[in-house]
Design an enzyme around this catalytic site. Structure first.
Site, PDB file in Angstrom:
ATOM      1  N   LYS A  34      17.974 -14.496 -30.800  1.00 14.83           N
ATOM      2  CA  LYS A  34      16.691 -14.489 -31.520  1.00 14.83           C
ATOM      3  C   LYS A  34      16.347 -15.928 -31.870  1.00 14.83           C
ATOM      4  CE  LYS A  34      14.666 -12.484 -35.701  1.00 14.83           C
ATOM      5  NZ  LYS A  34      14.886 -11.558 -36.813  1.00 14.83           N
ATOM      6  N   GLU A  87      24.990  -9.313 -31.362  1.00 16.44           N
ATOM      7  CA  GLU A  87      25.586  -8.418 -30.390  1.00 16.44           C
ATOM      8  C   GLU A  87      24.448  -7.722 -29.632  1.00 16.44           C
ATOM      9  OE1 GLU A  87      27.976  -4.223 -31.149  1.00 16.44           O
ATOM     10  OE2 GLU A  87      27.182  -5.342 -32.822  1.00 16.44           O
ATOM     11  N   ASP A 132      13.465  -4.826 -44.427  1.00 15.58           N
ATOM     12  CA  ASP A 132      12.526  -4.527 -43.333  1.00 15.58           C
ATOM     13  C   ASP A 132      13.005  -3.308 -42.544  1.00 15.58           C
ATOM     14  OD1 ASP A 132      10.229  -4.919 -41.844  1.00 15.58           O
ATOM     15  OD2 ASP A 132      11.085  -6.468 -40.556  1.00 15.58           O
TER      16      ASP A 132
END
Length: 277
Positions: A34, A87, A132
């Site tokens: 990310k 992962e 979230d």
């Protein structure tokens, strides 16, 4: 090549980050990488805050070793970009099953959400609030019949007093009233978001909808949600009651813990006909 990761393909892109499938060249493992893509439209001081927040969150979430939580393997900054190596999990995110025509059987949904509640309890016990929770942050691994919570995305350890920037991080449709009002966010805020997730996965629609953020905030803060039993009369009344309690406006009225909500969901799951679609 980015740092010691060989990028393969893009898995997703959000407002603040892009996620790639990548190979860690050091050991050959596959990760979901990310990368924060805030820079274009964020002023420098907010950008630094966002980077710090992400790294701090990665530290917090990296310590969560639980079978139903996606593991964060590494976090850092490289060439000015903050990255998170997680992962890589095979499966579909439940956002794919949150609309009519794509819904999963209600018994499966209820059992999966009980597991999510347990995973949240594990994190809450360690001072980490997800902030979230929504279908898109839950991965269903069909092969192993497992559910994995990912992206403790805007989560951070409660005691790191990050400066309030007034930016709503996360997804407003799933936020608890106190989160929208910038009051303290607690474990109960995550349980509210999970209540919305349960409602959406069982009905194919969100309980609070509006065409403006202000309208949405007003509904979440002050207006009742449609009762689950009105939308899905075929489901047990007890399940409607679980959603009602999770969606209480006052955090004190919600479940005391994820483990309590998980138990309530499991009790309901046993009452649902497995053949029900």
């Amino acid at each position: 090549l980015f740092h010691h990761f060989r990028l393969q393909n893009q898995l997703g892109r959000g407002a603040t980050a892009t996620v790639y499938k990548a190979v860690d060249e050091r050991n050959g493992s596959i990760v979901a990488l990310k990368m924060l893509t805030l820079a274009e439209d964020w002023p420098d001081d907010l950008l630094d805050e966002a980077k710090l927040r992400l790294l701090r969150e990665a530290d917090a979430a990296g310590s969560l070793a639980h079978p139903d939580i996606v593991e964060i393997r590494e976090a850092g900054e490289h060439e000015g970009l903050v990255y998170l190596a997680m992962e890589y999990v095979e499966g579909v995110n439940l956002g794919m099953h949150a609309t009519e025509g794509h819904m999963l059987p209600p018994r499966l949904v209820t059992e999966m959400c009980a597991r999510v509640a347990d995973a949240l309890y594990f994190a809450h016990q360690r001072g980490v609030i997800h902030r979230d929770v929504k279908p898109a942050n839950i991965v269903f691994d069909q092969k192993n019949r497992r559910v994995r919570v990912m992206d403790f995305g805007v989560a951070r350890l409660e005691d790191s007093r990050a400066t309030r920037t007034g930016v709503i991080l996360g997804s407003p449709s799933y936020m608890a009233p106190e989160q929208l009002d910038a009051r303290p966010v607690t474990a109960q805020s995550d349980l509210f978001s999970l209540g919305i997730t349960v409602f959406q996965l069982l009905t194919g629609m969100l309980p609070f909808r509006s065409d403006s953020i202000a309208g949405l905030m007003q509904k979440i803060s002050a207006e009742p949600h449609p009762p689950l039993r009105v939308v899905r009369p075929d489901l047990p009344a007890a399940l409607s009651a679980v959603v009602d309690r999770a969606l209480e406006k006052d955090p004190e009225m919600r479940y005391r813990s994820g483990v309590e909500m998980a138990q309530a969901l499991r009790d309901c799951a046993r009452e649902i006909d497995p053949a029900l679609r």
